[in-house]
Every structure is written in structure tokens, then in C-alpha cells.
Design a protein around this motif. Structure first.
Motif, PDB file in Angstrom:
ATOM      1  N   HIS A 140      -8.543  -5.798   2.435  1.00  0.00           N
ATOM      2  CA  HIS A 140      -7.364  -6.686   2.956  1.00  0.00           C
ATOM      3  C   HIS A 140      -6.344  -6.149   3.425  1.00  0.00           C
ATOM      4  CE1 HIS A 140      -6.252  -5.216  -1.022  1.00  0.00           C
ATOM      5  NE2 HIS A 140      -5.035  -5.683  -0.601  1.00  0.00           N
ATOM      6  N   THR A 141      -5.494  -6.829   3.969  1.00  0.00           N
ATOM      7  CA  THR A 141      -4.073  -6.215   4.836  1.00  0.00           C
ATOM      8  C   THR A 141      -3.057  -6.337   3.961  1.00  0.00           C
ATOM      9  OG1 THR A 141      -3.764  -8.229   6.073  1.00  0.00           O
ATOM     10  CG2 THR A 141      -5.204  -6.584   7.161  1.00  0.00           C
ATOM     11  N   PHE A 142      -2.005  -5.645   4.164  1.00  0.00           N
ATOM     12  CA  PHE A 142      -0.481  -5.839   3.411  1.00  0.00           C
ATOM     13  C   PHE A 142       0.670  -6.071   4.294  1.00  0.00           C
ATOM     14  CE2 PHE A 142      -4.014  -2.743   2.114  1.00  0.00           C
ATOM     15  CZ  PHE A 142      -3.855  -2.475   0.666  1.00  0.00           C
ATOM     16  N   ALA A 152      -3.458  -0.998  11.497  1.00  0.00           N
ATOM     17  CA  ALA A 152      -4.598  -1.688  11.179  1.00  0.00           C
ATOM     18  C   ALA A 152      -4.765  -2.421   9.810  1.00  0.00           C
ATOM     19  CB  ALA A 152      -5.785  -0.889  11.422  1.00  0.00           C
ATOM     20  N   LEU A 153      -4.005  -1.828   8.985  1.00  0.00           N
ATOM     21  CA  LEU A 153      -3.964  -2.487   7.582  1.00  0.00           C
ATOM     22  C   LEU A 153      -2.788  -3.220   7.382  1.00  0.00           C
ATOM     23  CD1 LEU A 153      -5.124   0.833   5.520  1.00  0.00           C
ATOM     24  CD2 LEU A 153      -6.180  -1.308   5.789  1.00  0.00           C
ATOM     25  N   LEU A 154      -1.760  -3.469   8.185  1.00  0.00           N
ATOM     26  CA  LEU A 154      -0.649  -4.142   8.238  1.00  0.00           C
ATOM     27  C   LEU A 154      -1.055  -5.809   8.435  1.00  0.00           C
ATOM     28  CD1 LEU A 154       2.309  -2.167   9.241  1.00  0.00           C
ATOM     29  CD2 LEU A 154       2.035  -3.258   6.971  1.00  0.00           C
ATOM     30  N   LYS A 155      -0.532  -6.738   8.098  1.00  0.00           N
ATOM     31  CA  LYS A 155      -0.517  -7.900   8.395  1.00  0.00           C
ATOM     32  C   LYS A 155       0.403  -8.204   9.591  1.00  0.00           C
ATOM     33  CE  LYS A 155      -1.207 -10.042   3.802  1.00  0.00           C
ATOM     34  NZ  LYS A 155      -0.810 -10.924   2.558  1.00  0.00           N
ATOM     35  N   LEU A 185       0.767  -1.292  -0.027  1.00  0.00           N
ATOM     36  CA  LEU A 185      -0.046  -0.058   0.147  1.00  0.00           C
ATOM     37  C   LEU A 185       0.903   1.235   0.058  1.00  0.00           C
ATOM     38  CD1 LEU A 185      -2.632   1.421   0.128  1.00  0.00           C
ATOM     39  CD2 LEU A 185      -2.519   1.294   2.563  1.00  0.00           C
ATOM     40  N   ASP A 186       0.832   1.994  -1.000  1.00  0.00           N
ATOM     41  CA  ASP A 186       1.305   3.358  -1.050  1.00  0.00           C
ATOM     42  C   ASP A 186       0.513   4.372  -0.824  1.00  0.00           C
ATOM     43  OD1 ASP A 186       3.044   5.547  -1.533  1.00  0.00           O
ATOM     44  OD2 ASP A 186       3.695   4.891  -3.713  1.00  0.00           O
ATOM     45  N   ILE A 187       0.675   5.049   0.514  1.00  0.00           N
ATOM     46  CA  ILE A 187      -0.229   6.283   1.011  1.00  0.00           C
ATOM     47  C   ILE A 187       0.544   7.566   0.442  1.00  0.00           C
ATOM     48  CG2 ILE A 187      -0.847   7.367   3.147  1.00  0.00           C
ATOM     49  CD1 ILE A 187      -0.738   4.769   4.543  1.00  0.00           C
TER      50      ILE A 187
END
Length: 248
Positions: A96-98, A126-129, A40-42
């Protein structure tokens, strides 16, 4: 003049890539992503790095609030392999998570207070595995780089396709606490006055950033000071954080 007009004006967005080509930072993030399958690139901007990650066969999502930046990103080679979303980390609809989340191009510094920074870091967590990493960089405030943001020291001229020679310069306006405000003037051929954008950046110390990261649950945190992987010191130009979500 409008705040951060460079991200909304079509001409300035086209100029952005000329002023910010792939460099050592791009190569660094590509190396860091070697073992990641999902990224994911924020604050992906015009998607130079995002598309390069997709070219490697990774499942990549790019998020940015600027429609003009995303318009450029979608047209890149391999841009059709990226899941693009307009918005922020908090507003994005992700199911999904990253393995890896990145914030490049000093995106971290646009969050101007602890509340905004903490919201983004918590969302990234929260979005990380479990075992996944968040990697970003911030300029080292101990080096006071803003002192060099004067027209004479920053002025450069670049060639823009179909436009010609464009001169760009930064002009420091004020420093208040950890915030630095500056103007960027763009002189286009044939125009009587420059196009001027305004930007404010936050310069947090390593200790302040680490406290925010640990407060959101990240551990351990590794600090690098340059794109070659040397440890961070008081004299380094960059503070590169590699923050891990614990595996359990």
C-alpha cells in the motif's frame, strides 16, 4: 573494525539510544505527521520515533537493514503496533501507499552516490499517495561540521545500564569530495581496547538534493533550516527537505 559496526553490535546498539535520545528533531517529525494516517519510516533504527507514531494510532511501517536495531525496536512500548521489516526501501515488500514517508537521524547521508540516492527517492515517490510528503534532513556542507569531529571535541561519557560508564569519541579520518569518513571509538569499562566502528557520510548541497528530488518527480519542495521551522539559509546546520508528490 567493521563498516558501521554500531548498527550490528548488540552493545553498540544499546548505547545508540543513550547517545540519541528523543529531542527537538523527534518533536518536529511528530508535528509533521499530525495529519498523516499512514507513515513509512525508512531507516527507522531502534524505532524511538516509529513507536511514538504508532502510539498516536497511525498505521506505521518501519524499515531498517540492521537486525539488532529492529530487535530493540520491536520491544518498545507500542512496538507491537508497527509493521517492522528488515531491509531497504527498495527491497521492502509493501502492498500500500503512504501519506508520509520520513528518513530521520541523517539517514539520507548514508547514500554515497547519485545512483543509490536516486533509487531510494524514486522508491519513496512510488510509495507515496498523491499529495503525500517525503521529509528528511541532511547536514549543511557549507558549515563543514566534520571539522569538529575530533576526539577532544566530541568525547563524552554516558551511563549504560548493567555496563557502567562508557566513553565515546569521533575521529575524522578523511574528506574526499562530498564524502566524509570517520571512526567512532567506544571505551567500555574493563576492556583494554575500544570497540571501533567506521562510517562514511555524503554531504550534498541543497541544490544537489533538490535536483535529485525534482528528477524523481517531487514538487514543490520546501526547505527548513532548524527544528523550529525557520527557512534554510547558508548558515543553518540542517537542510530539512519537505518534498511533495504532486496531487495529479
Amino acid at each position: 573494525m567493521t563498516e558501521d559496526a554500531i548498527y550490528q553490535n548488540r552493545l553498540l546498539v544499546a548505547l545508540y539510544d543513550v547517545l540519541n535520545p528523543a529531542g527537538q528533531d523527534t518533536e518536529f517529525y511528530l508535528r509533521m505527521a499530525q495529519d498523516a494516517q499512514s507513515v513509512l519510516d525508512i531507516g527507522c533504527g531502534t524505532g524511538l520515533l516509529t513507536a511514538a507514531l504508532a502510539q498516536q494510532g497511525k498505521d506505521v511501517t518501519g524499515i531498517d537493514p540492521a537486525a539488532e536495531m529492529l530487535s530493540v525496536a520491536r520491544k518498545r512500548p507500542f512496538g507491537d503496533r508497527v509493521h517492522w521489516q528488515r531491509g531497504t526501501a527498495e527491497s521492502a515488500h509493501l502492498d500500500h501507499t503512504f501519506d508520509l514517508i520520513i528518513m530521520t537521524g541523517h539517514v539520507f547521508q548514508v547514500f554515497l552516490d547519485d545512483e543509490a540516492t536516486r533509487a531510494t527517492l524514486a522508491r519513496a515517490f512510488a510509495l507515496l499517495k498523491p499529495g503525500g510528503r517525503l521529509i528528511f534532513e541532511s547536514r549543511n556542507p557549507l558549515q563543514k561540521p566534520w571539522l569538529n569531529w575530533t576526539p577532544d571535541q566530541t568525547r563524552k561519557t554516558v551511563m549504560l545500564d548493567d555496563i557502567g560508564a562508557v566513553t565515546v569519541e569521533h575521529d575524522l579520518q578523511w574528506v574526499k569530495g562530498d564524502q566524509v569518513h570517520f571512526h567512532t571509538r567506544h571505551y567500555f569499562p574493563g576492556e583494554d581496547a575500544p570497540v571501533t566502528s567506521q562510517s562514511t557520510l555524503r554531504f550534498s548541497t541543497r541544490a544537489e538534493i533538490e535536483a535529485l528530488l525534482t528528477g524523481c518527480g517531487f514538487a514543490p519542495i520546501t526547505w527548513l533550516g532548524d527544528w523550529q521551522g525557520q527557512p534554510a539559509t547558508n548558515t543553518c546546520a540542517e537542510l530539512i527537505a519537505i518534498a511533495t508528490r504532486p496531487a495529479s
